[in-house]
Design an enzyme around this catalytic site. Structure first.
Site, PDB file in Angstrom:
ATOM      1  N   LYS A   1       0.800  -1.206   0.000  1.00 32.36           N
ATOM      2  CA  LYS A   1       0.000   0.000   0.000  1.00 32.36           C
ATOM      3  C   LYS A   1       0.839   1.266   0.000  1.00 32.36           C
ATOM      4  O   LYS A   1       0.382   2.334  -0.377  1.00 32.36           O
ATOM      5  CB  LYS A   1      -0.878   0.037   1.278  1.00 32.36           C
ATOM      6  CG  LYS A   1      -1.901  -1.011   1.423  1.00 32.36           C
ATOM      7  CD  LYS A   1      -2.616  -0.717   2.778  1.00 32.36           C
ATOM      8  CE  LYS A   1      -3.338  -1.904   3.266  1.00 32.36           C
ATOM      9  NZ  LYS A   1      -3.903  -1.645   4.643  1.00 32.36           N
ATOM     10  N   GLY A   2       2.060   1.150   0.487  1.00 35.75           N
ATOM     11  CA  GLY A   2       2.857   2.331   0.825  1.00 35.75           C
ATOM     12  C   GLY A   2       3.039   3.340  -0.295  1.00 35.75           C
ATOM     13  O   GLY A   2       3.245   4.523  -0.043  1.00 35.75           O
TER      14      GLY A   2
ATOM     15  N   GLU B   1       8.180   2.133  -6.155  1.00 34.93           N
ATOM     16  CA  GLU B   1       8.195   1.619  -4.774  1.00 34.93           C
ATOM     17  C   GLU B   1       8.399   2.790  -3.827  1.00 34.93           C
ATOM     18  O   GLU B   1       9.066   3.772  -4.171  1.00 34.93           O
ATOM     19  CB  GLU B   1       9.323   0.575  -4.670  1.00 34.93           C
ATOM     20  CG  GLU B   1       9.673   0.082  -3.288  1.00 34.93           C
ATOM     21  CD  GLU B   1       8.587  -0.739  -2.606  1.00 34.93           C
ATOM     22  OE1 GLU B   1       7.450  -0.237  -2.537  1.00 34.93           O
ATOM     23  OE2 GLU B   1       8.898  -1.831  -2.098  1.00 34.93           O
ATOM     24  N   ASP B   2       7.846   2.692  -2.640  1.00 38.40           N
ATOM     25  CA  ASP B   2       8.043   3.767  -1.665  1.00 38.40           C
ATOM     26  C   ASP B   2       9.467   3.739  -1.103  1.00 38.40           C
ATOM     27  O   ASP B   2      10.196   4.720  -1.189  1.00 38.40           O
ATOM     28  CB  ASP B   2       6.985   3.707  -0.541  1.00 38.40           C
ATOM     29  CG  ASP B   2       6.869   2.319   0.108  1.00 38.40           C
ATOM     30  OD1 ASP B   2       7.650   1.406  -0.235  1.00 38.40           O
ATOM     31  OD2 ASP B   2       5.973   2.161   0.959  1.00 38.40           O
TER      32      ASP B   2
ATOM     33  N   ASP C   1      14.241  -1.416   1.424  1.00 38.85           N
ATOM     34  CA  ASP C   1      14.843  -1.646   2.741  1.00 38.85           C
ATOM     35  C   ASP C   1      15.785  -2.854   2.616  1.00 38.85           C
ATOM     36  O   ASP C   1      16.915  -2.706   2.142  1.00 38.85           O
ATOM     37  CB  ASP C   1      13.684  -1.860   3.721  1.00 38.85           C
ATOM     38  CG  ASP C   1      14.103  -1.957   5.168  1.00 38.85           C
ATOM     39  OD1 ASP C   1      14.983  -1.198   5.582  1.00 38.85           O
ATOM     40  OD2 ASP C   1      13.544  -2.793   5.898  1.00 38.85           O
TER      41      ASP C   1
ATOM     42  N   LYS D   1      17.209   2.683   1.697  1.00 41.10           N
ATOM     43  CA  LYS D   1      17.883   2.525   2.994  1.00 41.10           C
ATOM     44  C   LYS D   1      18.978   1.472   2.809  1.00 41.10           C
ATOM     45  O   LYS D   1      18.829   0.305   3.189  1.00 41.10           O
ATOM     46  CB  LYS D   1      16.845   2.026   4.010  1.00 41.10           C
ATOM     47  CG  LYS D   1      16.997   2.581   5.406  1.00 41.10           C
ATOM     48  CD  LYS D   1      16.082   1.866   6.374  1.00 41.10           C
ATOM     49  CE  LYS D   1      14.667   2.373   6.390  1.00 41.10           C
ATOM     50  NZ  LYS D   1      13.818   1.643   7.385  1.00 41.10           N
TER      51      LYS D   1
ATOM     52  N   PHE E   1      13.299   4.043  11.117  1.00 46.38           N
ATOM     53  CA  PHE E   1      11.995   3.620  10.615  1.00 46.38           C
ATOM     54  C   PHE E   1      11.175   4.850  10.255  1.00 46.38           C
ATOM     55  O   PHE E   1      10.879   5.687  11.099  1.00 46.38           O
ATOM     56  CB  PHE E   1      11.259   2.740  11.623  1.00 46.38           C
ATOM     57  CG  PHE E   1      10.183   1.956  10.945  1.00 46.38           C
ATOM     58  CD1 PHE E   1      10.501   0.813  10.218  1.00 46.38           C
ATOM     59  CD2 PHE E   1       8.866   2.385  10.970  1.00 46.38           C
ATOM     60  CE1 PHE E   1       9.513   0.105   9.541  1.00 46.38           C
ATOM     61  CE2 PHE E   1       7.871   1.681  10.304  1.00 46.38           C
ATOM     62  CZ  PHE E   1       8.210   0.538   9.584  1.00 46.38           C
TER      63      PHE E   1
ATOM     64  N   ASP F   1       3.833   3.521   6.602  1.00 43.55           N
ATOM     65  CA  ASP F   1       3.124   3.255   7.850  1.00 43.55           C
ATOM     66  C   ASP F   1       4.004   2.576   8.881  1.00 43.55           C
ATOM     67  O   ASP F   1       5.060   2.013   8.567  1.00 43.55           O
ATOM     68  CB  ASP F   1       1.939   2.321   7.580  1.00 43.55           C
ATOM     69  CG  ASP F   1       2.407   0.873   7.360  1.00 43.55           C
ATOM     70  OD1 ASP F   1       3.224   0.662   6.444  1.00 43.55           O
ATOM     71  OD2 ASP F   1       1.985  -0.020   8.117  1.00 43.55           O
TER      72      ASP F   1
ATOM     73  N   ARG G   1       0.098   6.893   7.573  1.00 46.47           N
ATOM     74  CA  ARG G   1       0.193   7.002   6.109  1.00 46.47           C
ATOM     75  C   ARG G   1      -0.273   8.363   5.611  1.00 46.47           C
ATOM     76  O   ARG G   1       0.127   8.825   4.547  1.00 46.47           O
ATOM     77  CB  ARG G   1      -0.675   5.927   5.438  1.00 46.47           C
ATOM     78  CG  ARG G   1      -0.190   4.500   5.627  1.00 46.47           C
ATOM     79  CD  ARG G   1      -0.936   3.588   4.657  1.00 46.47           C
ATOM     80  NE  ARG G   1      -0.841   2.183   5.008  1.00 46.47           N
ATOM     81  CZ  ARG G   1       0.168   1.376   4.666  1.00 46.47           C
ATOM     82  NH1 ARG G   1       1.187   1.842   3.984  1.00 46.47           N
ATOM     83  NH2 ARG G   1       0.168   0.108   5.025  1.00 46.47           N
TER      84      ARG G   1
HETATM   85  P1  IMP Z   1      12.004  -4.769   1.944  1.00 48.56           P
HETATM   86  O1  IMP Z   1      11.417  -5.988   1.303  1.00 48.56           O
HETATM   87  O2  IMP Z   1      12.687  -5.077   3.235  1.00 48.56           O
HETATM   88  O3  IMP Z   1      12.879  -3.961   1.014  1.00 48.56           O
HETATM   89  O4  IMP Z   1      10.792  -3.876   2.412  1.00 48.56           O
HETATM   90  C1  IMP Z   1      10.039  -3.213   1.540  1.00 48.56           C
HETATM   91  C2  IMP Z   1       8.738  -2.754   2.155  1.00 48.56           C
HETATM   92  O5  IMP Z   1       8.797  -2.594   3.572  1.00 48.56           O
HETATM   93  C3  IMP Z   1       8.444  -1.383   1.590  1.00 48.56           C
HETATM   94  O6  IMP Z   1       7.621  -1.523   0.470  1.00 48.56           O
HETATM   95  C4  IMP Z   1       7.764  -0.687   2.725  1.00 48.56           C
HETATM   96  O7  IMP Z   1       6.362  -0.805   2.588  1.00 48.56           O
HETATM   97  C5  IMP Z   1       8.209  -1.387   3.979  1.00 48.56           C
HETATM   98  N1  IMP Z   1       9.222  -0.566   4.689  1.00 48.56           N
HETATM   99  C6  IMP Z   1      10.558  -0.695   4.660  1.00 48.56           C
HETATM  100  N2  IMP Z   1      11.157   0.241   5.409  1.00 48.56           N
HETATM  101  C7  IMP Z   1      10.155   0.989   5.916  1.00 48.56           C
HETATM  102  C8  IMP Z   1      10.138   2.148   6.772  1.00 48.56           C
HETATM  103  O8  IMP Z   1      11.162   2.692   7.230  1.00 48.56           O
HETATM  104  N3  IMP Z   1       8.915   2.633   7.058  1.00 48.56           N
HETATM  105  C9  IMP Z   1       7.757   2.077   6.582  1.00 48.56           C
HETATM  106  N4  IMP Z   1       7.731   1.018   5.782  1.00 48.56           N
HETATM  107  C10 IMP Z   1       8.923   0.470   5.451  1.00 48.56           C
HETATM  108 MG    MG Z   2       4.566  -1.101   4.775  1.00 43.88          MG
END
Ligand code: IMP
Ligand code: MG
Length: 175
Positions: free
Chosen positions: A43-44, A99-100, A103, A131, A152, A159, A165
Protein backbone atom coordinates in the site's frame (compact mmCIF):
# COMPACT_ATOMS: atom_id res chain seq x y z
CA UNK A 1 4.12 10.77 25.99
CA UNK A 2 1.68 10.41 23.04
CA UNK A 3 2.84 8.89 19.77
CA UNK A 4 2.88 12.23 17.88
CA UNK A 5 5.61 13.58 20.15
CA UNK A 6 7.97 10.80 18.99
CA UNK A 7 7.84 11.92 15.35
CA UNK A 8 10.75 13.91 13.93
CA UNK A 9 10.49 15.36 10.43
CA UNK A 10 13.15 14.10 8.00
CA UNK A 11 11.80 15.36 4.65
CA UNK A 12 9.21 18.13 4.72
CA UNK A 13 6.61 18.13 1.94
CA UNK A 14 8.43 20.83 -0.10
CA UNK A 15 11.57 18.71 -0.24
CA UNK A 16 9.55 15.67 -1.31
CA UNK A 17 7.92 17.78 -4.03
CA UNK A 18 11.30 18.92 -5.35
CA UNK A 19 12.58 15.34 -5.45
CA UNK A 20 9.49 14.21 -7.35
CA UNK A 21 9.90 17.00 -9.90
CA UNK A 22 13.45 15.82 -10.55
CA UNK A 23 12.36 12.19 -10.86
CA UNK A 24 9.54 13.20 -13.22
CA UNK A 25 12.03 15.00 -15.47
CA UNK A 26 14.28 11.94 -15.63
CA UNK A 27 11.37 9.59 -16.29
CA UNK A 28 9.90 11.90 -18.95
CA UNK A 29 13.24 12.04 -20.74
CA UNK A 30 13.43 8.22 -20.85
CA UNK A 31 9.79 7.18 -21.32
CA UNK A 32 7.82 9.86 -23.15
CA UNK A 33 7.57 7.85 -26.38
CA UNK A 34 7.32 4.40 -24.76
CA UNK A 35 3.79 4.29 -23.32
CA UNK A 36 5.10 2.63 -20.14
CA UNK A 37 3.18 0.65 -17.55
CA UNK A 38 3.93 2.04 -14.10
CA UNK A 39 3.49 -0.68 -11.49
CA UNK A 40 3.13 0.54 -7.92
CA UNK A 41 3.60 -1.71 -4.91
CA UNK A 42 0.72 -1.25 -2.46
CA UNK A 43 0.00 0.00 0.00
CA UNK A 44 2.86 2.33 0.83
CA UNK A 45 3.27 3.75 -2.69
CA UNK A 46 -0.21 5.22 -3.10
CA UNK A 47 0.72 8.81 -2.20
CA UNK A 48 4.02 8.85 -4.11
CA UNK A 49 2.41 7.30 -7.20
CA UNK A 50 -0.39 9.87 -7.18
CA UNK A 51 2.05 12.80 -7.01
CA UNK A 52 4.51 11.29 -9.51
CA UNK A 53 2.04 10.46 -12.31
CA UNK A 54 0.51 13.93 -12.15
CA UNK A 55 3.88 15.30 -13.20
CA UNK A 56 4.20 12.91 -16.16
CA UNK A 57 2.56 14.53 -19.18
CA UNK A 58 2.69 11.69 -21.73
CA UNK A 59 0.74 8.47 -22.38
CA UNK A 60 1.18 5.84 -19.68
CA UNK A 61 -0.76 3.23 -17.73
CA UNK A 62 -0.94 2.73 -13.99
CA UNK A 63 -1.15 -0.69 -12.33
CA UNK A 64 -0.78 -1.81 -8.74
CA UNK A 65 0.29 -5.04 -7.16
CA UNK A 66 -0.11 -5.92 -3.55
CA UNK A 67 2.65 -8.00 -2.02
CA UNK A 68 2.97 -9.19 1.52
CA UNK A 69 6.40 -9.03 3.07
CA UNK A 70 5.78 -7.17 6.30
CA UNK A 71 3.20 -9.04 8.37
CA UNK A 72 3.18 -6.25 10.91
CA UNK A 73 5.59 -3.99 12.73
CA UNK A 74 9.01 -3.14 11.41
CA UNK A 75 10.64 -6.40 10.31
CA UNK A 76 10.29 -8.19 6.98
CA UNK A 77 9.12 -11.78 7.15
CA UNK A 78 11.69 -12.73 4.50
CA UNK A 79 9.16 -14.39 2.20
CA UNK A 80 6.97 -12.54 -0.29
CA UNK A 81 3.51 -13.46 -1.57
CA UNK A 82 1.51 -11.85 -4.37
CA UNK A 83 -1.73 -10.86 -2.68
CA UNK A 84 -3.05 -9.00 -5.74
CA UNK A 85 -1.37 -9.38 -9.13
CA UNK A 86 -1.47 -7.43 -12.39
CA UNK A 87 -4.71 -6.88 -14.28
CA UNK A 88 -3.02 -6.34 -17.67
CA UNK A 89 -0.44 -8.31 -19.67
CA UNK A 90 3.01 -6.71 -19.71
CA UNK A 91 4.64 -8.87 -22.39
CA UNK A 92 6.69 -6.57 -24.68
CA UNK A 93 5.71 -3.49 -22.62
CA UNK A 94 8.08 -1.03 -20.96
CA UNK A 95 7.59 -1.50 -17.24
CA UNK A 96 8.57 0.95 -14.50
CA UNK A 97 8.13 -0.41 -10.98
CA UNK A 98 7.38 2.31 -8.43
CA UNK A 99 8.19 1.62 -4.77
CA UNK A 100 8.04 3.77 -1.66
CA UNK A 101 11.18 2.53 0.09
CA UNK A 102 13.73 -0.19 -0.57
CA UNK A 103 14.84 -1.65 2.74
CA UNK A 104 16.20 -5.23 2.72
CA UNK A 105 15.41 -5.32 -1.01
CA UNK A 106 13.57 -8.63 -0.67
CA UNK A 107 10.19 -7.28 -1.83
CA UNK A 108 11.39 -5.48 -4.92
CA UNK A 109 13.88 -8.19 -5.95
CA UNK A 110 11.02 -10.70 -5.80
CA UNK A 111 8.76 -8.46 -7.91
CA UNK A 112 11.45 -7.82 -10.52
CA UNK A 113 11.93 -11.60 -10.97
CA UNK A 114 8.17 -12.16 -11.06
CA UNK A 115 7.77 -9.52 -13.80
CA UNK A 116 10.75 -10.73 -15.82
CA UNK A 117 8.99 -14.06 -16.36
CA UNK A 118 6.25 -12.16 -18.21
CA UNK A 119 8.80 -10.92 -20.78
CA UNK A 120 8.44 -7.14 -20.67
CA UNK A 121 10.39 -5.09 -23.24
CA UNK A 122 12.22 -3.38 -20.39
CA UNK A 123 11.97 -3.24 -16.62
CA UNK A 124 13.28 -0.51 -14.34
CA UNK A 125 12.78 0.66 -10.77
CA UNK A 126 11.86 4.05 -9.32
CA UNK A 127 11.99 4.36 -5.53
CA UNK A 128 11.26 7.38 -3.39
CA UNK A 129 13.67 6.24 -0.68
CA UNK A 130 16.57 3.83 -0.33
CA UNK A 131 17.88 2.53 2.99
CA UNK A 132 21.10 0.84 1.75
CA UNK A 133 22.40 0.00 5.24
CA UNK A 134 19.64 -2.62 5.55
CA UNK A 135 20.10 -4.37 2.21
CA UNK A 136 20.06 -8.17 2.18
CA UNK A 137 19.68 -8.78 -1.56
CA UNK A 138 21.15 -6.60 -4.35
CA UNK A 139 18.76 -4.15 -6.02
CA UNK A 140 19.48 -1.67 -8.79
CA UNK A 141 17.46 1.55 -8.38
CA UNK A 142 17.23 3.44 -11.69
CA UNK A 143 15.41 6.53 -10.37
CA UNK A 144 15.90 7.44 -6.69
CA UNK A 145 14.44 10.24 -4.56
CA UNK A 146 16.36 10.03 -1.29
CA UNK A 147 19.00 7.89 0.38
CA UNK A 148 17.88 7.58 3.99
CA UNK A 149 19.51 6.58 7.29
CA UNK A 150 18.70 3.39 9.15
CA UNK A 151 15.59 4.74 10.85
CA UNK A 152 11.99 3.62 10.62
CA UNK A 153 10.17 6.17 8.46
CA UNK A 154 6.50 7.08 8.44
CA UNK A 155 4.24 9.48 6.58
CA UNK A 156 3.64 10.19 2.89
CA UNK A 157 2.15 6.71 2.51
CA UNK A 158 4.59 4.92 4.81
CA UNK A 159 3.12 3.26 7.85
CA UNK A 160 3.97 1.70 11.14
CA UNK A 161 1.27 -0.86 11.88
CA UNK A 162 -1.06 0.98 9.46
CA UNK A 163 -0.71 4.33 11.22
CA UNK A 164 0.73 7.61 9.87
CA UNK A 165 0.19 7.00 6.11
CA UNK A 166 -1.81 10.24 5.92
CA UNK A 167 0.96 12.57 7.18
CA UNK A 168 2.19 14.93 4.41
CA UNK A 169 5.86 14.91 5.51
CA UNK A 170 8.25 11.98 5.95
CA UNK A 171 9.28 11.58 9.58
CA UNK A 172 11.07 9.01 11.65
CA UNK A 173 9.94 7.39 14.82
CA UNK A 174 12.29 7.98 17.72
CA UNK A 175 13.02 4.87 19.77
P1 IMP B 1 12.00 -4.77 1.94
O1 IMP B 1 11.42 -5.99 1.30
O2 IMP B 1 12.69 -5.08 3.24
O3 IMP B 1 12.88 -3.96 1.01
O4 IMP B 1 10.79 -3.88 2.41
C1 IMP B 1 10.04 -3.21 1.54
C2 IMP B 1 8.74 -2.75 2.15
O5 IMP B 1 8.80 -2.59 3.57
C3 IMP B 1 8.44 -1.38 1.59
O6 IMP B 1 7.62 -1.52 0.47
C4 IMP B 1 7.76 -0.69 2.72
O7 IMP B 1 6.36 -0.80 2.59
C5 IMP B 1 8.21 -1.39 3.98
N1 IMP B 1 9.22 -0.57 4.69
C6 IMP B 1 10.56 -0.69 4.66
N2 IMP B 1 11.16 0.24 5.41
C7 IMP B 1 10.16 0.99 5.92
C8 IMP B 1 10.14 2.15 6.77
O8 IMP B 1 11.16 2.69 7.23
N3 IMP B 1 8.91 2.63 7.06
C9 IMP B 1 7.76 2.08 6.58
N4 IMP B 1 7.73 1.02 5.78
C10 IMP B 1 8.92 0.47 5.45
MG1 MG C 1 4.57 -1.10 4.78
Amino acid sequence: MDSESRLRTLFPRAEIGAAISRLAEEITRDYQDKRPVLIGILKGVFVFMADLVRQLDFPLEVEFVRLSSYGSGRETSGTVDVVQGLSCPIKARHVLVVEDIVDTGITVAFLMDYLEKQEPASRRLCALADKPSRRRVPVNIDYLGFTVPNKFLVGYGLDCDEQYRNLPDISFLED
